[in-house]
Design a protein around this motif. Sequence first.
Motif, mmCIF file in Angstrom:
data_model
loop_
_atom_site.group_PDB
_atom_site.id
_atom_site.type_symbol
_atom_site.label_atom_id
_atom_site.label_comp_id
_atom_site.label_asym_id
_atom_site.label_seq_id
_atom_site.Cartn_x
_atom_site.Cartn_y
_atom_site.Cartn_z
ATOM 1 N N GLN A 115 1.230 1.033 14.421
ATOM 2 C CA GLN A 115 0.243 1.071 13.432
ATOM 3 C C GLN A 115 0.480 1.599 12.261
ATOM 4 N N SER A 116 1.778 2.313 12.016
ATOM 5 C CA SER A 116 2.196 3.009 10.800
ATOM 6 C C SER A 116 2.990 1.690 9.771
ATOM 7 N N ILE A 117 3.544 0.779 10.644
ATOM 8 C CA ILE A 117 4.112 -0.061 9.805
ATOM 9 C C ILE A 117 3.401 -1.670 9.877
ATOM 10 N N GLN A 118 2.240 -1.779 10.336
ATOM 11 C CA GLN A 118 1.411 -2.936 10.572
ATOM 12 C C GLN A 118 0.932 -3.239 9.079
ATOM 13 N N PRO A 119 0.506 -2.426 8.393
ATOM 14 C CA PRO A 119 -0.029 -2.968 6.988
ATOM 15 C C PRO A 119 1.165 -3.530 5.876
ATOM 16 N N LEU A 120 2.455 -3.035 6.070
ATOM 17 C CA LEU A 120 3.799 -3.613 5.338
ATOM 18 C C LEU A 120 4.030 -5.047 5.906
ATOM 19 N N GLY A 121 4.185 -4.666 7.391
ATOM 20 C CA GLY A 121 4.546 -6.088 8.114
ATOM 21 C C GLY A 121 3.518 -7.282 7.750
#
Length: 180
Positions: free
Chosen positions: A55-61
């Motif tokens: 969840q921490s990296i989903q927006p960037l992905g």
Amino acid sequence: MNKEVYIIRHCKAEGQEPEATLTKEGMVQAQKLQVFFQDKEIDRILTSPYKRAIQSIQPLGREKRLAIEEDARLEERRLSGEPLADWLEKLERTYSDRELTYEGGESSRIASERAMSVFEEVLQGEGKTIILVTHGNLMSLIVGEFDQSFGFEEWKRLSNPDVYRIIPSSRIVERIWGED
């Protein structure tokens, strides 16, 4: 090719279990991470399979249109198979004795080797700029491989999230974001 590896400790989460999700504050932090990295060229994202890391990296992905590759070797280091009332003292000992293992756990050396196997693979693989999303203890062990002065006290000062940039070819290790 000079590679850059960003090591990210996940954003604030509801708990420590693998299925723990980000808090509301953690979700805002994940958006801030996305903004922080939006102007950087990112070629790959690898993450612990724990929900809070993903969840921490989903927006960037999503923004970069990159697949988020889950890798179990980026899971948090298991200190023990059982809850320890004095876990902080026991953890501190594992920084001075890298071979120390508690029942059902893994030593600092073993956990570090696990994490560094991912690190070495991304250095040999495709892409120039790679993000690894992990957990505090494992992050401290990775950073400690490049900066031997990084130990227990530095681990205690890590924030959620926290970001270190490592350029292995020149042994550069720098903290580029932390929420102190």
